[in-house]
Each structure stands twice: as C-alpha cells, then as structure tokens.
Enzyme design. Structure first.
Site, PDB file in Angstrom:
ATOM      1  N   ASP A  10     -66.165   0.435   8.958  1.00 52.01           N
ATOM      2  CA  ASP A  10     -65.402  -0.703   9.457  1.00 52.01           C
ATOM      3  C   ASP A  10     -64.122  -0.135  10.093  1.00 52.01           C
ATOM      4  OD1 ASP A  10     -64.259  -3.386   9.625  1.00 52.01           O
ATOM      5  OD2 ASP A  10     -63.009  -2.779   7.928  1.00 52.01           O
ATOM      6  N   ASP A  12     -60.687  -2.273  11.127  1.00 52.28           N
ATOM      7  CA  ASP A  12     -59.407  -2.853  10.704  1.00 52.28           C
ATOM      8  C   ASP A  12     -59.316  -2.915   9.185  1.00 52.28           C
ATOM      9  OD1 ASP A  12     -58.309  -3.436  13.327  1.00 52.28           O
ATOM     10  OD2 ASP A  12     -60.019  -4.784  13.503  1.00 52.28           O
ATOM     11  N   GLY A  53     -62.515 -12.081  13.823  1.00 49.76           N
ATOM     12  CA  GLY A  53     -62.566 -12.243  15.278  1.00 49.76           C
ATOM     13  C   GLY A  53     -61.332 -12.972  15.761  1.00 49.76           C
TER      14      GLY A  53
HETATM   15  C1  XBP Z   1     -61.099  -7.317  11.740  1.00 49.59           C
HETATM   16  C2  XBP Z   1     -61.052  -8.571  12.513  1.00 49.59           C
HETATM   17  C3  XBP Z   1     -60.626  -8.545  13.923  1.00 49.59           C
HETATM   18  C4  XBP Z   1     -59.176  -8.190  14.108  1.00 49.59           C
HETATM   19  C5  XBP Z   1     -58.673  -8.637  15.458  1.00 49.59           C
HETATM   20  O1  XBP Z   1     -62.396  -6.859  11.753  1.00 49.59           O
HETATM   21  O2  XBP Z   1     -61.401  -9.610  12.014  1.00 49.59           O
HETATM   22  O3  XBP Z   1     -60.832  -9.824  14.437  1.00 49.59           O
HETATM   23  O4  XBP Z   1     -58.386  -8.835  13.130  1.00 49.59           O
HETATM   24  O5  XBP Z   1     -59.423  -8.106  16.496  1.00 49.59           O
HETATM   25  P1  XBP Z   1     -62.979  -5.522  11.013  1.00 49.59           P
HETATM   26  P2  XBP Z   1     -59.850  -8.982  17.762  1.00 49.59           P
HETATM   27  O6  XBP Z   1     -62.268  -5.380   9.715  1.00 49.59           O
HETATM   28  O7  XBP Z   1     -64.435  -5.842  10.892  1.00 49.59           O
HETATM   29  O8  XBP Z   1     -62.741  -4.365  11.918  1.00 49.59           O
HETATM   30  O9  XBP Z   1     -58.672  -9.816  18.128  1.00 49.59           O
HETATM   31  O10 XBP Z   1     -60.211  -7.982  18.835  1.00 49.59           O
HETATM   32  O11 XBP Z   1     -61.022  -9.822  17.316  1.00 49.59           O
HETATM   33 MG    MG Z   2     -61.917  -4.663   7.826  1.00 46.42          MG
END
Ligand code: XBP
Ligand code: MG
Length: 257
Positions: A10, A12, A53
């Site tokens: 993953d 973020d 997202g």
């Molecule tokens: C994290 C998310 C993302 C980010 C923002 O996803 O939910 O939406 O917060 O990115 P993960 P965008 O932990 O699966 O990486 O604005 O590009 O959606």
């Molecule tokens: Mg994450």
C-alpha cells in the site's frame, strides 16, 4: 504451501505518512485556489479517511458535513477538476521537499529486490502521486523497481473492495497464496483479505493506531530501523527490532500453512 513470490505495498500510511501533512494540505490548497471556504483540519480529515479516494472523499465531505452547500450542476466534473488541482499541489509538495519514507521501507524494498522477490503497489491514490513519492523519497527511477503499480481509478471500486489487489495479482500472474500485502489500515487489510491474501503485515500510524487490526498476521508500529526498533502490537511472528525478508517469509508461512 506456496512460495512467497511478491510483496504488495500500500502507499499512503504504509510507505510514508502522507495523509495529514501531504494529501490534507494539498486538498486545502486546491480548495483555497478555487475560492472555496472548505477547510479540512487534521481531526476532520481523520473522519474523512473513512472514504478512500480523493474524489470520493470530497463527495463524502459534502454529503456528510456540507448538506447546504449549493451544488454546481455538474458536481462530478467540478470535483474531478478540484481533484486535478489537488494532485498538482500534492506532487509539487513532494517535488519541493519529499515526505520521508517510514522507517525500514527503503531497507525492506532493497532486500526484496536483492533476493529477486517481485514488488508491487496496490493503492487507491492517483498514479502520479505514487511515482512522485517513489522518485522523491526512494530513488529517481524507483518506479521501475516495481513489477506492477496498481493505483487509483484503474479499478472502479476502491479499497476496502479487493479490486486493486486482484488487478495487481492478475498483472503479476500470481495467486493470493504467493503474495504478502503490507498495509496500514482496516480498509487496506479488508481489501487484501477479500482478494484472498492471507499474509498481511500492518504498520499503524497516527490515523489508524486506534483501529481494530488484531486479525493482521503481524501488527506493528513500524518496520523498524537500527536505533528505531519496530514494536509488535499483534501476531506471533518474532520481529527482533526490524522486519526483514526473513520476517516476511515467516509471516507468509504462518498465514498460509
Ligand atoms: C489512500 C487514499 C487516497 C489518498 C488521496 O489510499 O485513500 O485517496 O488519501 O489520494 P492508500 P487521491 O492507503 O490505499 O494508498 O486524492 O489521489 O485519491
Ligand atoms: Mg493506506
């Protein structure tokens, strides 16, 4: 039991702590630039993380917190354009002072590459955000080290749906039993498990430390570095201060035997 062939990361919260001081700030910059009075505080953002997202999160914000805000006729188009601005602010932020990777991430990726283990990304964030993070925080061509980058809108349903993991595994030509997922949140753990991946390591952060993650195969506060050891919060696999590829093989064996 299958052999461990691939690590699926993953982004973020797992590769780097990007949410509070990265994505949140970029959203607010886009809002100000558009003349909106929307302001996402760290506390509010914690609630908004219920939805993955960026576009989906903005729509959720309007629905839940701004029911009276007058919607433009083309709300989806408005949100998509705001989101493009947010992505520009976010990638600019990374280009102008990288958000550091979490402890142990670079070490673990280097060890996996050395051992010939396949590497993948499975994230809900926008593809440009992934490459900007890898380029600025890992190495200029680090995106090329990954055998698959599954990100953003390439699947219709974002986490906690399993789609992004299923897409990544299909691209790699691997079965769930040959993969291990590395996540930071309940949504991420659910996505991996519903894709059939039993071996999941979760490293919590400020936004996810209070979540119920006891069913992760291994639950930690970080992957650990020399001088900054990892602490095990759940699971039975020994960590010894740092998560190594050997640790991940033990996690995989514990989850799939
Ligand atoms: C994290 C998310 C993302 C980010 C923002 O996803 O939910 O939406 O917060 O990115 P993960 P965008 O932990 O699966 O990486 O604005 O590009 O959606
Ligand atoms: Mg994450």
């Amino acid at each position: 039991m299958s052999e461990l062939r691939a690590l699926l990361f993953d982004v973020d919260g797992t590769l780097a702590d990007t949410e509070r001081d990265g994505h949140r700030v970029a959203f607010n910059r886009a809002f100000r630039e558009a003349g909106l009075d929307w302001d996402w505080t760290p506390e509010l953002y914690g609630e908004l993380l219920a939805v993955t997202g960026g576009k989906e999160r903005m729509l959720y914000y309007l629905e839940r917190f701004r029911p009276d805000w007058p919607r433009p006729a083309d709300l989806a188009g408005f949100v998509a354009s705001l989101h493009r601005a947010k992505t520009r602010h976010y990638t600019d932020m990374l280009d102008n002072g990288a958000i550091p990777l979490r402890p142990g991430v670079a070490r673990l990726i280097a060890e996996a590459r050395e051992a010939g283990c396949l590497l993948g990304i499975a994230t809900t964030t926008t593809p440009d955000n992934v490459t900007a993070l890898l380029r600025n925080s890992l190495a200029p061509h680090a995106a090329d080290w990954f055998d698959v980058i599954a990100a953003g809108d390439i699947v219709p349903r974002k986490k906690p749906a399993p789609d992004i993991y299923l897409w990544a595994m299909e691209r790699l030509g691997l079965q769930p039993g040959e993969c291990l997922a590395l996540e930071d949140s309940r949504h991420g753990l659910d996505a991996a498990r519903d894709a059939g991946i039993r071996a999941v390591v979760v490293t919590v952060n400020g936004y996810t430390a209070q979540q119920d993650l006891g069913d992760a195969t291994l639950l930690l506060d970080s992957f650990g570095e020399p001088g900054s050891p990892a602490h095990r919060l759940g699971g039975t696999v020994e960590v010894g201060g740092q998560v190594t590829l050997e640790t991940l093989r033990a996690v995989h064996a514990a989850a799939t035997d």
